[in-house]
Write an enzyme that holds these catalytic residues in place. Structure first.
Site, PDB file in Angstrom:
ATOM      1  N   HIS A 291       0.842  -1.188   0.000  1.00 21.01           N
ATOM      2  CA  HIS A 291       0.000   0.000   0.000  1.00 21.01           C
ATOM      3  C   HIS A 291       0.884   1.247   0.000  1.00 21.01           C
ATOM      4  O   HIS A 291       1.694   1.439   0.916  1.00 21.01           O
ATOM      5  CB  HIS A 291      -0.905   0.018   1.235  1.00 21.01           C
ATOM      6  CG  HIS A 291      -1.948  -1.043   1.237  1.00 21.01           C
ATOM      7  ND1 HIS A 291      -2.274  -1.776   2.363  1.00 21.01           N
ATOM      8  CD2 HIS A 291      -2.747  -1.516   0.240  1.00 21.01           C
ATOM      9  CE1 HIS A 291      -3.238  -2.636   2.062  1.00 21.01           C
ATOM     10  NE2 HIS A 291      -3.537  -2.489   0.788  1.00 21.01           N
ATOM     11  N   TYR A 458       3.772  -0.097   4.926  1.00 24.95           N
ATOM     12  CA  TYR A 458       4.369  -1.228   5.664  1.00 24.95           C
ATOM     13  C   TYR A 458       3.582  -2.524   5.493  1.00 24.95           C
ATOM     14  O   TYR A 458       3.551  -3.354   6.402  1.00 24.95           O
ATOM     15  CB  TYR A 458       4.498  -0.904   7.163  1.00 24.95           C
ATOM     16  CG  TYR A 458       4.887   0.516   7.479  1.00 24.95           C
ATOM     17  CD1 TYR A 458       6.145   1.006   7.131  1.00 24.95           C
ATOM     18  CD2 TYR A 458       3.991   1.375   8.108  1.00 24.95           C
ATOM     19  CE1 TYR A 458       6.509   2.319   7.418  1.00 24.95           C
ATOM     20  CE2 TYR A 458       4.342   2.688   8.398  1.00 24.95           C
ATOM     21  CZ  TYR A 458       5.605   3.159   8.047  1.00 24.95           C
ATOM     22  OH  TYR A 458       5.950   4.454   8.336  1.00 24.95           O
ATOM     23  N   HIS A 459       3.010  -2.751   4.306  1.00 27.26           N
ATOM     24  CA  HIS A 459       2.126  -3.897   4.102  1.00 27.26           C
ATOM     25  C   HIS A 459       2.545  -4.755   2.907  1.00 27.26           C
ATOM     26  O   HIS A 459       1.737  -5.015   2.016  1.00 27.26           O
ATOM     27  CB  HIS A 459       0.687  -3.417   3.889  1.00 27.26           C
ATOM     28  CG  HIS A 459       0.111  -2.648   5.029  1.00 27.26           C
ATOM     29  ND1 HIS A 459      -0.951  -1.783   4.884  1.00 27.26           N
ATOM     30  CD2 HIS A 459       0.458  -2.607   6.337  1.00 27.26           C
ATOM     31  CE1 HIS A 459      -1.236  -1.250   6.064  1.00 27.26           C
ATOM     32  NE2 HIS A 459      -0.389  -1.730   6.963  1.00 27.26           N
ATOM     33  N   PRO A 460       3.786  -5.257   2.854  1.00 24.44           N
ATOM     34  CA  PRO A 460       4.185  -6.082   1.711  1.00 24.44           C
ATOM     35  C   PRO A 460       3.531  -7.462   1.755  1.00 24.44           C
ATOM     36  O   PRO A 460       3.409  -8.074   2.819  1.00 24.44           O
ATOM     37  CB  PRO A 460       5.700  -6.184   1.881  1.00 24.44           C
ATOM     38  CG  PRO A 460       5.916  -6.087   3.365  1.00 24.44           C
ATOM     39  CD  PRO A 460       4.891  -5.092   3.835  1.00 24.44           C
TER      40      PRO A 460
END
Length: 524
Positions: A291, A458-460
């Site tokens: 994101h 911070y959403h891989p």
């Protein structure tokens, strides 16, 4: 020579869950391998100070290669390097994603991962302070609570969004995700409730659970085509830890694909270029999603969180478990459409009661606040590849942020919505001036600003996805004894913060693993 039934690599959001659940059976021996150490630092547990962990020894401190869609900038990627992993340094926001995410996975072939399939695992993990209902559970390990900060700058964002015509929503994990409000958090008594706190620490006294901390996994050992152990560096020595049943990678969307590739599992041409013997040719590291977020920053005379670390706030936290130090920074937010006709949101907002700029690394030397959108359902895809065959070399990461027209249109629309919210009285009356905002509301200026100021949320996810690298039971195709259990298996990034879905996936995986009486290689 150490031998266990299950080896779990990574004591993060998924690994702590697996270690706790699998070790519930006293007849199995479980080892949890973690490169970091115990989660003892106070900055982990006091919610408002988690940004102090950025760039510390508790941070993997990764960054991307130059990102083509945002002017060739490299972006900073903090990841937790301690018990709890990134659940020990995240913003503690409890969001499950949208029903459409999971139903979309199932429709594309991820059998067993529809919303109806995963909801019981969300509920099982949860101890929601609001009580039990059709969507929420009580009695689970993970405490989910309302925030205890209630900062007026976060309240101003919510009020302004309502003034701009967005509906209030007091439960983004309930019947609908649309609307604006305050987030529920993974907190217990005003302190962080990471997966280490919720799952791992209550299990550490079990004689069948061993935690190998400060231990860097080098590669999965594969013998006769089967995963049989993990090569680990501990205290300066390299040893092989053996698994009689399974090796489970839970190192996250950047490190799990790296470990697979170092083990010979990945794109054959890329592995061969590094002299790595190819065990299985699979699209490991492909399909990365994340994101991308932009935040408008404004100055204000209203007291912000820069004064949270006062003696009064510390006493309030210690005595009553509330106050500014309990803030998760991004206390409020919402889910919106960038255009009419969408059945699910494609924008998520976060609102911080403090200046948050330069990827969270910029100084907050004056009172201010920030809010803005992220591209919630990106169409762009990136890659994680090897930089070197050395196990201690960080992987090469390219997200390809904003490289599709859809994603660029989305961030422009979201930023325009943010400006509309900023123009409402509840916010406008508190603003004393801009700190970091677009030059104008033209499409060109909005996009130029988004490219310059944006960052990861911070959403891989999705680098070892179901259907391409693992099957719906999370077994790596054609490599018996090996699974991946973390956000890398998501076919697409979920609509929202990814910690809760990762915990759910680990809860479900624990059942899948326990039900495998006879381990068999995954078949396509």
């Amino acid at each position: 020579m150490s031998t266990y039934d299950y080896l779990i690599v990574g004591a993060g959001s998924a690994g702590c869950v697996l270690a706790a659940r699998l070790s519930e059976d006293p007849d199995v021996r479980v080892a949890l391998i973690e490169a970091g150490g115990p989660d003892t630092a106070q900055e982990i547990h006091i919610p408002a100070v988690f940004p102090q962990l950025f760039k510390s020894d508790l941070d993997w401190d990764l960054d991307t290669d130059p990102e083509p869609g945002i002017g060739g900038r490299r972006t900073y990627l903090p990841r937790g390097k301690m018990f709890g992993g990134s659940s020990s340094m995240n913003a503690m926001i409890y969001i499950r994603g949208n029903r459409a995410d999971y139903d979309g996975w199932a429709a594309a072939g991820a059998m067993g991962w529809s919303y109806a399939d995963v909801l019981p695992y969300f509920r099982r993990s949860e101890d929601n302070q609001r009580g039990e209902d059709a969507f929420h559970g009580v009695g689970g390990p993970l405490t989910v609570s309302d925030g205890r900060s209630g900062h007026p700058l976060a309240s101003a964002f919510v009020q302004a969004a309502e003034q701009a015509g967005h509906k209030a929503n007091d439960d983004f994990n309930g019947e609908t995700q649309f609307g604006v409000g305050r987030y529920q958090l993974t907190q217990r008594g005003g302190m962080r409730c990471s997966t280490a706190v919720a799952y791992l620490h209550p299990s550490l006294d079990r004689p069948n659970l061993t935690v190998l901390s400060s231990s860097r996994a080098h590669r999965v050992v594969i013998e006769g085509g089967r995963a049989t152990g993990v090569e680990v560096e501990r205290h300066g020595a390299v040893e092989v830890v053996h698994a009689e049943r399974e090796v489970i990678l839970s190192a996250g969307a950047y490190e799990s694909p790296k470990l697979l590739m170092l083990s010979g599992i990945g794109p054959a041409a890329a592995l061969s270029a590094f002299g790595i013997e190819v065990v299985r040719d699979l699209p490991v590291g492909q399909g990365l999603q994340d994101h991308y977020m932009t935040l408008l920053n404004f100055r204000t005379d209203t007291e912000s969180l820069i004064s949270a670390a006062s003696a009064t706030s510390a006493a309030l936290l210690q005595s009553e478990g509330r106050g500014p130090l309990t803030s998760n920074i991004g206390e409020a937010g919402g889910f919106f459409r960038s255009r009419e006709g969408l059945g699910a949101p494609d924008l998520q907002f976060h609102a911080a009661a403090v200046l948050f700029h330069q990827e969270g690394l910029g100084p907050a030397a004056e009172h201010g606040f920030a809010f803005g959108p992220c591209v919630l359902s990106p169409t762009s895809r990136g890659t994680v590849t090897l930089r070197s065959p050395r196990p201690d070399a960080a992987p090469r990461i390219v997200h390809n942020y904003l490289t599709t027209a859809e994603d660029r249109d989305c961030i422009v629309a979201g930023t325009r919505i943010a400006l509309e919210i900023a123009a409402q009285g509840a916010v406008a009356d508190l603003v004393t001036g801009p700190y970091d905002v677009p030059a104008s509301d033209s499409d060109a200026d909005l996009l130029a600003w988004a490219k310059r100021s944006g960052q990861t949320l911070y959403h891989p996810t999705s680098t070892c996805a179901i259907g391409s690298v693992v099957d719906p039971e999370l077994r790596v195709y054609d490599v018996p004894g090996l699974r991946v259990v973390d956000a890398s298996v998501f076919p697409t990034v979920t609509r929202g913060n990814t910690n809760a879905p990762t915990i759910m996936a680990a809860e479900k995986a624990a059942d899948l693993i326990r039900s495998s009486n006879v381990l068999q290689g995954a078949a396509r």
